[in-house]
Design an enzyme around this catalytic site. Structure first.
Site, mmCIF file in Angstrom:
data_model
loop_
_atom_site.group_PDB
_atom_site.id
_atom_site.type_symbol
_atom_site.label_atom_id
_atom_site.label_comp_id
_atom_site.label_asym_id
_atom_site.label_seq_id
_atom_site.Cartn_x
_atom_site.Cartn_y
_atom_site.Cartn_z
ATOM 1 N N TYR A 46 16.810 28.398 13.400
ATOM 2 C CA TYR A 46 15.635 29.212 13.714
ATOM 3 C C TYR A 46 15.488 29.381 15.210
ATOM 4 O O TYR A 46 15.614 28.413 15.961
ATOM 5 C CB TYR A 46 14.375 28.525 13.192
ATOM 6 N N LYS B 219 0.831 -1.223 0.000
ATOM 7 C CA LYS B 219 0.000 0.000 0.000
ATOM 8 C C LYS B 219 0.862 1.268 0.000
ATOM 9 O O LYS B 219 2.045 1.224 0.366
ATOM 10 C CB LYS B 219 -0.925 -0.004 1.218
HETATM 11 C C1 LIG Z 1 -0.380 -2.221 6.499
HETATM 12 C C2 LIG Z 1 -1.108 -3.474 6.531
HETATM 13 C C3 LIG Z 1 -0.427 -4.709 6.656
HETATM 14 C C4 LIG Z 1 1.059 -4.819 6.867
HETATM 15 O O1 LIG Z 1 1.466 -4.281 8.114
HETATM 16 P P1 LIG Z 1 3.003 -4.336 8.600
HETATM 17 O O2 LIG Z 1 2.914 -3.940 10.019
HETATM 18 O O3 LIG Z 1 3.753 -3.349 7.770
HETATM 19 O O4 LIG Z 1 3.487 -5.717 8.395
HETATM 20 C C5 LIG Z 1 -1.196 -5.863 6.572
HETATM 21 N N1 LIG Z 1 -2.529 -5.813 6.388
HETATM 22 C C6 LIG Z 1 -3.218 -4.660 6.288
HETATM 23 C C7 LIG Z 1 -4.686 -4.685 6.090
HETATM 24 C C8 LIG Z 1 -2.530 -3.455 6.363
HETATM 25 O O5 LIG Z 1 -3.209 -2.305 6.259
#
Ligand SMILES: *Cc1c(COP(=O)(O)O)cnc(C)c1O
Length: 385
Positions: free
Chosen positions: A261, A40
């Site tokens: 800053y 994703k």
């Molecule tokens: C992000 C996600 C994962 C993977 O999670 P990790 O902690 O990066 O292994 C798996 N399933 C879903 C539905 C997710 O949104």
């Protein structure tokens, strides 16, 4: 001048994929076991196509993401893979055309849409304790399954996503949600069979191995080379990111003279600092800045100030690579002429010695939080293939 640089090691992604695929094959008694690679958000911002290709080369044939646009991009690359869209949506023609496996989130959804759901592979989502979407009771799940049967809709999978897997808490919330899910599976698989059952992200898999009745794990962060928590560290998972800048000036500050800053750093004694051409505008989290280490010429130094395009490193004291700044510091010269650090030197923010998960432990944020903002428009990006 080299400019600030992001190097992404695709061979590490391939290695990590292969390691997990082999591990699942060895340690499970179920058939058809495997790994669904979570890609994703542009593969955690490492580049969707590059990551998918590397995971494919490592043996993965099942991918998951949250957007159908990314599902299509994967389909455009490979015809022989499964692609799951974990977010529910209603673009039925698009899903069918690109052979996307879709998420079935509720009894209402199938009642409303059943006429358009033919010739698509469906995985039912179980809400569990996450409750972003998904069905909420065993009755609802059974209603969906019966209704699907009566309408000739193909249910191939059942999945959930644990909300506590990355956390070890006193109430043992992860163990509770996991055990409820396992009990549900035990019940439901007496009456229905599924080709795919999956629930585990990297943290859950690294806590428990693959769970009973499961055909796949669904890791993200382990594939990218980082550990979700410190109870599962081995030398098989290889970090994929190197982030570096270059020293563009070296400044001697007298006691009380500030830099940055609003006087963000004011030394109490004469101090030597290096200004580096990388800041939060390049996607480095501000939290990653203050008080945490960088590496220059195999020694660790401290970041003391943080700007949009620059960071400031205190270079008149260091610790050796294997130590952290809790160990005693070695004071070196505060004269520019004797400085060990020179203009043009490379400053590492992330590399093998400085993996993202070390900063998760220090409270900087999860690995995915550290990866997501990296700015491809300002960094020079190199893929190692
Ligand atoms: C992000 C996600 C994962 C993977 O999670 P990790 O902690 O990066 O292994 C798996 N399933 C879903 C539905 C997710 O949104």
């Amino acid at each position: 001048m080299k400019g600030a640089k992001l190097t992404i090691n695709l061979l590490a992604l391939q290695n990590n994929a292969k390691y997990l695929v082999d591990n699942i094959k060895r340690n499970s008694t179920e058939n058809n076991n495997g790994v669904i690679a979570m890609v994703k958000n542009n593969a955690y911002n490492l580049g969707l196509c590059e990551a998918v290709e590397s995971f494919y080369d490592g043996g993965i044939r099942f991918f998951a993401t949250t957007s159908i646009k990314e599902c299509k991009a994967i389909r455009d690359m490979y015809s022989d893979v499964h692609i799951l869209c974990v977010n529910p949506n209603t673009e039925f023609d698009f899903i069918r055309e690109y052979g996307i496996t879709a998420t079935l989130p509720s009894f209402e959804y199938i009642q409303e849409n059943h006429e358009k759901m033919k010739d698509i592979s469906w995985h039912i989502e179980w809400a569990g304790h996450m409750r972003r979407s998904g069905c909420r009771s065993e009755t609802e799940l059974r209603n969906i399954l019966e209704f699907a049967k009566s309408k000739d809709i193909e249910i191939e999978g059942l999945w959930t996503h644990f909300s506590w897997a990355d956390t070890f808490d006193e109430e043992k919330n992860y163990e509770k949600e996991r055990d409820e899910w396992i009990a549900l599976l035990k019940n439901i698989t007496k009456d229905y069979s599924f080709k795919y059952i999956h629930s585990q992200n990297s943290a859950s898999f690294s806590r428990d191995g693959i769970l009973p009745n499961h055909t796949h794990i669904r890791p993200g962060i382990l594939l990218y080379g980082y550990y979700p928590h410190d109870r599962y560290e081995n030398d098989k998972i290889i970090p994929s990111i190197e982030l570096s800048g270059e020293v563009i000036s070296i400044i001697k500050l007298s006691a009380g003279e500030s830099i940055g800053y609003c006087s963000s750093f004011v030394p109490t004694e004469d101090t030597l600092v290096a200004v580096v051409n990388l800041g939060y505008g390049d996607g480095l989290l501000r939290k990653r800045g203050i008080g945490h280490d960088v590496i220059i010429n195999d020694k660790k130094y401290k970041l003391v100030s943080f700007m949009m395009s620059h960071t400031v490193v205190k270079i008149d004291e260091y610790v050796h690579m294997e130590d952290s700044f809790d160990a005693s510091e070695k004071i070196i010269s505060v004269n520019i002429e004797n400085s060990e650090v020179k203009i043009g030197d490379t400053v590492y923010y992330y590399n093998k010695e400085l993996p993202l998960h070390e900063f998760t432990k220090k409270g900087v944020g999860s690995c995915s939080e550290q990866m997501s903002p990296l700015n491809y428009s300002t960094l020079e990006v190199e893929y190692i293939r």
